[in-house]
Design an enzyme around this catalytic site. Sequence first.
Site, mmCIF file in Angstrom:
data_model
loop_
_atom_site.group_PDB
_atom_site.id
_atom_site.type_symbol
_atom_site.label_atom_id
_atom_site.label_comp_id
_atom_site.label_asym_id
_atom_site.label_seq_id
_atom_site.Cartn_x
_atom_site.Cartn_y
_atom_site.Cartn_z
ATOM 1 N N LYS A 103 0.834 -1.816 0.043
ATOM 2 C CA LYS A 103 -0.130 0.187 -0.182
ATOM 3 C C LYS A 103 0.964 1.465 -0.293
ATOM 4 C CE LYS A 103 -5.131 -1.524 2.374
ATOM 5 N NZ LYS A 103 -5.787 -1.035 3.010
ATOM 6 N N LYS A 120 -4.865 -10.104 -7.292
ATOM 7 C CA LYS A 120 -5.709 -10.114 -6.376
ATOM 8 C C LYS A 120 -7.542 -9.740 -6.482
ATOM 9 C CE LYS A 120 -6.377 -8.511 -2.490
ATOM 10 N NZ LYS A 120 -6.972 -7.975 -0.776
ATOM 11 N N LYS A 164 -11.576 -4.474 -4.724
ATOM 12 C CA LYS A 164 -12.038 -3.520 -4.608
ATOM 13 C C LYS A 164 -11.610 -1.908 -5.305
ATOM 14 C CE LYS A 164 -12.490 -3.354 0.134
ATOM 15 N NZ LYS A 164 -13.707 -3.571 1.114
HETATM 16 P P1 AMP Z 1 -10.678 -6.013 3.350
HETATM 17 O O1 AMP Z 1 -12.559 -5.981 1.737
HETATM 18 O O2 AMP Z 1 -10.522 -5.526 2.204
HETATM 19 O O3 AMP Z 1 -11.813 -5.732 4.608
HETATM 20 O O4 AMP Z 1 -11.204 -7.303 3.169
HETATM 21 C C1 AMP Z 1 -12.386 -8.230 3.992
HETATM 22 C C2 AMP Z 1 -12.315 -9.932 3.925
HETATM 23 O O5 AMP Z 1 -11.978 -10.382 2.589
HETATM 24 C C3 AMP Z 1 -10.561 -10.182 4.403
HETATM 25 O O6 AMP Z 1 -11.452 -11.604 5.133
HETATM 26 C C4 AMP Z 1 -10.416 -11.449 3.222
HETATM 27 O O7 AMP Z 1 -9.463 -11.462 3.358
HETATM 28 C C5 AMP Z 1 -11.352 -10.723 1.980
HETATM 29 N N1 AMP Z 1 -10.669 -10.894 0.838
HETATM 30 C C6 AMP Z 1 -10.490 -9.445 -0.078
HETATM 31 N N2 AMP Z 1 -10.255 -10.358 -0.646
HETATM 32 C C7 AMP Z 1 -9.669 -11.090 -0.869
HETATM 33 C C8 AMP Z 1 -9.794 -11.910 -2.770
HETATM 34 N N3 AMP Z 1 -10.074 -11.495 -3.797
HETATM 35 N N4 AMP Z 1 -10.556 -13.315 -1.964
HETATM 36 C C9 AMP Z 1 -10.443 -13.800 -1.123
HETATM 37 N N5 AMP Z 1 -10.584 -13.330 0.249
HETATM 38 C C10 AMP Z 1 -11.127 -11.213 -0.088
#
Ligand code: AMP
Length: 338
Positions: A118, A201, A204
């Site tokens: 980041k 990955k 969003k």
């Molecule tokens: P975040 O949106 O970064 O707060 O992520 C929230 C949850 O979603 C966390 O447990 C991440 O590990 C999971 N997550 C986010 N993106 C992915 C992805 N592309 N594949 C699997 N898990 C994800």
Amino acid sequence: MTDTAFKPRVFSGIQPSGGLTLGNYLGAMKRFVSMQAEPFETIYCMVDLHAITVWQNPTELRDNTRELCAGFIASGIDPEVSTLFNQSQVPEHTQLAWIFNTVARMGWLSRMTQFKDKAGKNKEAVSVGLFAYPALMAADILIYHATHVPVGEDQKQHLELTRDIATKFNHDYKVNFFPITEPVIEGAGTRVMSLRDGLKKMSKSDPSDMSRINLTDSPEQINLKIQKARTDSAGLPSELSGLEGRPEAINLVNIYASLSDISVERVLNEVGGTSFSEFKKTLSELAVSKLSPISKEMSRLTKETTEIDRILGRGAERARAIASPILKKTYEIIGMIQ
Ligand code: AMP
Ligand code: TRP
């Protein structure tokens, strides 16, 4: 190994930084839902304090928090069963985070790959909060003495740091106060990749909307994105070994397996030998049938702001009832007079 001295309690969080993706759903939410059963008590949090480690527009943050809460409920989190709240409303998280800032070492935090990714080349200009982020995450978990944390693969390193912080605290103060938390990273959906690049990955924050499926996408958008998803020129193999070195193919098969709750081997058994255009049609139908009801319910609930705010308010009260005595005991252990 799970620490048996502690009650089985699940904690996890998602940042309200705009839009839920298929990655969030398969990597995190689906597991959040399935863990809402005995012997677990479940606590799920919209981590707004983590979101502001990078700039968030205040109006959007408010809307995104409500939309995320609607997303939790639409995905199957029952607010009567699970405690649902936003992090900033339970001040014990930041109070414990400060203590963990004094436990975690600079070297530990400097090794965090999410921070390095980041911050990029811009380390001098990012917020101090972005660097301290994992200590707050450890506090989120340990302020509830949570024993299990379901997350996607990308959070594994942060959970190892949480274990390191608990271990060092327990060791330094000669107590067995914080549990050594178990990460729950299981199944085909723990690392959902971009539809445009199988080595990146699904996120969003990707500038291309075609790289991800959003939980708010219409059936037509889901269809289009899957039809346009990058693939290679070979067909689908019937054995796992036939997927080696084919990240885009692996990704679509993993998505299929995770959406339908079957193993990758079984998917290949069923679809081995077919072409990608045929497979993409089946995958689209499956994705639309699983995601459309969630998307509809999410947009309905998002408009019910009073109800959402009531759920978050009650969730915060329930969360504080657990967090407050644990913080009090932490202060006692450290030698703080209250
Ligand atoms: P975040 O949106 O970064 O707060 O992520 C929230 C949850 O979603 C966390 O447990 C991440 O590990 C999971 N997550 C986010 N993106 C992915 C992805 N592309 N594949 C699997 N898990 C994800
Ligand atoms: N860092 C997590 C992410 O970006 C979100 C998060 C914050 C979290 N606190 C947590 C996840 C505690 C699990 C437990 O995905």
